[in-house]
Structures are given as structure tokens and as C-alpha cells.
Design a protein around this motif. Structure first.
Motif, mmCIF file in Angstrom:
data_model
loop_
_atom_site.group_PDB
_atom_site.id
_atom_site.type_symbol
_atom_site.label_atom_id
_atom_site.label_comp_id
_atom_site.label_asym_id
_atom_site.label_seq_id
_atom_site.Cartn_x
_atom_site.Cartn_y
_atom_site.Cartn_z
ATOM 1 N N ILE A 18 35.498 28.060 56.271
ATOM 2 C CA ILE A 18 35.737 28.101 54.822
ATOM 3 C C ILE A 18 35.379 26.758 54.210
ATOM 4 C CG2 ILE A 18 37.483 28.334 53.019
ATOM 5 C CD1 ILE A 18 39.004 30.235 54.851
ATOM 6 N N GLU A 106 41.845 27.856 50.208
ATOM 7 C CA GLU A 106 41.320 29.206 50.009
ATOM 8 C C GLU A 106 41.976 30.260 50.895
ATOM 9 O OE1 GLU A 106 37.015 31.473 50.385
ATOM 10 O OE2 GLU A 106 37.073 29.414 49.633
ATOM 11 N N ASP A 113 47.870 30.251 47.169
ATOM 12 C CA ASP A 113 48.913 31.262 47.277
ATOM 13 C C ASP A 113 50.277 30.626 46.996
ATOM 14 O OD1 ASP A 113 47.679 33.710 47.721
ATOM 15 O OD2 ASP A 113 47.468 33.372 49.867
ATOM 16 N N LYS A 125 46.210 37.878 43.920
ATOM 17 C CA LYS A 125 44.956 38.135 44.625
ATOM 18 C C LYS A 125 43.934 37.062 44.273
ATOM 19 C CE LYS A 125 43.574 41.441 41.025
ATOM 20 N NZ LYS A 125 43.238 42.866 40.738
ATOM 21 N N PRO A 126 42.950 36.844 45.166
ATOM 22 C CA PRO A 126 41.881 35.891 44.845
ATOM 23 C C PRO A 126 41.035 36.393 43.687
ATOM 24 C CG PRO A 126 41.930 36.397 47.198
ATOM 25 C CD PRO A 126 42.815 37.401 46.522
ATOM 26 N N ASP A 128 37.601 37.298 41.988
ATOM 27 C CA ASP A 128 36.317 37.752 42.524
ATOM 28 C C ASP A 128 35.266 36.655 42.421
ATOM 29 O OD1 ASP A 128 37.374 40.272 43.067
ATOM 30 O OD2 ASP A 128 36.809 41.049 41.093
ATOM 31 N N ASP A 130 35.790 33.378 42.191
ATOM 32 C CA ASP A 130 36.182 32.147 42.876
ATOM 33 C C ASP A 130 37.304 32.472 43.850
ATOM 34 O OD1 ASP A 130 36.878 29.679 43.789
ATOM 35 O OD2 ASP A 130 37.283 28.782 41.845
ATOM 36 N N PRO A 131 36.981 32.775 45.107
ATOM 37 C CA PRO A 131 38.006 33.203 46.063
ATOM 38 C C PRO A 131 39.032 32.142 46.399
ATOM 39 C CG PRO A 131 35.889 32.875 47.153
ATOM 40 C CD PRO A 131 35.631 32.780 45.685
ATOM 41 N N ARG A 134 43.687 31.950 42.534
ATOM 42 C CA ARG A 134 44.561 33.114 42.622
ATOM 43 C C ARG A 134 44.980 33.545 41.217
ATOM 44 N NH1 ARG A 134 42.888 32.463 47.107
ATOM 45 N NH2 ARG A 134 44.034 32.629 49.069
ATOM 46 N N HIS A 186 35.595 32.430 35.244
ATOM 47 C CA HIS A 186 35.907 33.555 36.130
ATOM 48 C C HIS A 186 37.263 34.160 35.757
ATOM 49 C CE1 HIS A 186 32.431 32.701 38.537
ATOM 50 N NE2 HIS A 186 32.855 31.487 38.846
ATOM 51 N N GLU A 190 37.774 37.944 34.291
ATOM 52 C CA GLU A 190 38.560 38.898 35.070
ATOM 53 C C GLU A 190 39.870 39.275 34.389
ATOM 54 O OE1 GLU A 190 38.641 37.864 39.312
ATOM 55 O OE2 GLU A 190 36.701 36.853 39.040
#
Length: 258
Positions: A18, A106, A113, A125-126, A128, A130-131, A134, A186, A190
Motif C-alpha cells: 500500500i 489506508e 478508520d 467505507k473508503p 471510491d 481516494d481509498p 473514509r 472526491h 461522492e
């Protein structure tokens, strides 16, 4: 606990791949590799301001969030003599310095988290786009100012810089620790009502204003939650470990006119 076993367990939780994807520097940084780990010191950064206190705890392993040496030693030492002297001092000691950065940020049960959980978000959830970031739902709807005060309290931040040009009622939020302000689009795309991060430059804030969005800029030091989460993770791996957290980084003082 065997050092190899501990680092293997951490590597499974927070894979180096990662960090490599993010062009990051993680892993073994300095010191002498040890066979057994009994005492661990946790730091956000290892530097001259905290090294004596950290070493006084007689650790076998020092775990930092921010990489102690960010880049090839020859290049880092050429531009930073203080870092060079500190690293060479540590290299003579029976202690390992090891860093987990964007791999911790990440991965599940890592930095972001932990920050989302501290905010009391649900359906975490992450993003989409930028994983590392959160997003989730707030426990209740709040107006943007009330949410900002709530966030400061939950994240142990003494101040924040609010851009409130978006929705006036906040039902959802997205967050990324540290200097992640540039990925705010992002969060907006989202559907999150506000984005939280830190270190936002002037022109990023102007872009957010022009887009009619909400953004809360928080001190980088909210990442002190690393100390809490990593201690929890280490003790779940081996409850006999002695884990010492040193919270040595505090945000700068806010100066106001009378």
C-alpha cells in the motif's frame, strides 16, 4: 515476542505494498535489528525533541507513524545534518526504529478508520476516488457550525478552519488524516456534506469556496490517534508487550488580536 513474528503480523495488517503504491517510505529505518521485542515506544515522529525521552524507556522497538528517514539515506543526510547525526546515534544502539505511514493510513483498522470511528460515523467505507479517506453518516443531523465544534471535541483538536459554503445541514462526512486536503473533490462527488483534513493551502481553500462546498481544516496532530490505535493493535497481537505511547506533538498556539 520474536521481532520477526511481530513485524510479520503488522505487515499482514498494514501491507507495505500500500505504501509503495503511494510512493512512500516505510519499514525499518535505523538502529540495530533485535531478536526479541518486549518494550515498544510509539511516536508520531522521532526527532531531537523526543529522542532522549523515548530512549530513556529502554525500548527494543520504536514505532513511528511518519517515516523517520524519508528517502535514500545519502540524499536525506546531505540536506539534513541533524537527521544524519540522530540516525547515526541510533544505529549504535540495540533498538529498532520502524515506521508505518500510508500503509497504516489506508488499511482497515488503521488511521482513517480510527478517525472516522472517533467522529461516531456509521456505515464507514473508503472513498471510491481516494481509498485512504473514509466517509460515513453522522449519529444525528447538525448544522455546519455545530458539527465543526463536535468534530473538534471528538478529534481532540483545539481549533479548526471552516469553509462553510456548502450545505448548512450536515448528515454525512468524509475524513482523511494529515495533509489530504487536495482530494476534497472526491468527497463532494461522492455526496458527503463536508470534508475534513489538514494542511490546506490557500488556493485549495479558494477552490472549495468556488465549488460551494464545506471543508474543515484540522491540525495535522489529530493523527496522534495513531498512538491509541496502534497500542490497541499491538496488545491484541501479544498482551504481554509493554507499549508506551509518548504524545509529544501538540498543535501550535493560536494568536489573536485583542
Amino acid at each position: 515476542m520474536k521481532t520477526r513474528t511481530l513485524l510479520t503480523r503488522l505487515g499482514r495488517l498494514y501491507p507495505k505494498r500500500i505504501a509503495l503504491k503511494n510512493k512512500d517510505r516505510v519499514g525499518f529505518m535505523a538502529g540495530q535489528k533485535v531478536e526479541e521485542v518486549k518494550t515498544i515506544v510509539l511516536l508520531l515522529d522521532l526527532d531531537t525533541l523526543v529522542v532522549d525521552e523515548a530512549l530513556s524507556r529502554k525500548p527494543d522497538l520504536i514505532l513511528t507513524h511518519h517515516p523517520f528517514i524519508y528517502g535514500p539515506r545519502s540524499k536525506v543526510f546531505k540536506r539534513d545534518e541533524q537527521k544524519r547525526d540522530l540516525a547515526l546515534r541510533i544505529d549504535k544502539l540495540p533498538v529498532m526504529v520502524y515506521s508505518l505511514h500510508t500503509n497504516f493510513d489506508e488499511a482497515p483498522n488503521g488511521m482513517n478508520d480510527a478517525l472516522a470511528e472517533a467522529l461516531g460515523l456509521s456505515d464507514i467505507k473508503p472513498l471510491d476516488g481516494d481509498p485512504m479517506a473514509r466517509g460515513g453518516l453522522l449519529p444525528e443531523v447538525m448544522d455546519v457550525k455545530a458539527f465543526s465544534e463536535y468534530a473538534l471535541s471528538k478529534l481532540d483538536a483545539p481549533y479548526g478552519l471552516l469553509v462553510d459554503d456548502g450545505k448548512k445541514e450536515i448528515r454525512s462526512a468524509a475524513i482523511i488524516g494529515g495533509g489530504g486536503s487536495r482530494t476534497w473533490r472526491h468527497a463532494q462527488d461522492e455526496g458527503y456534506d463536508i470534508y475534513l483534513s489538514g494542511d490546506a493551502p490557500h488556493h485549495v481553500r479558494r477552490d472549495i469556496m468556488n465549488a460551494g462546498y464545506n471543508y474543515l481544516d484540522l491540525p495535522h496532530e489529530i493523527e496522534n490517534i495513531f498512538l491509541v490505535k496502534m497500542k490497541e493493535v499491538l496488545l491484541s497481537i501479544d498482551p504481554t508487550l509493554k507499549v508506551i505511547s509518548i504524545k509529544h506533538e501538540i498543535p501550535p498556539k493560536v494568536v489573536k488580536t485583542a
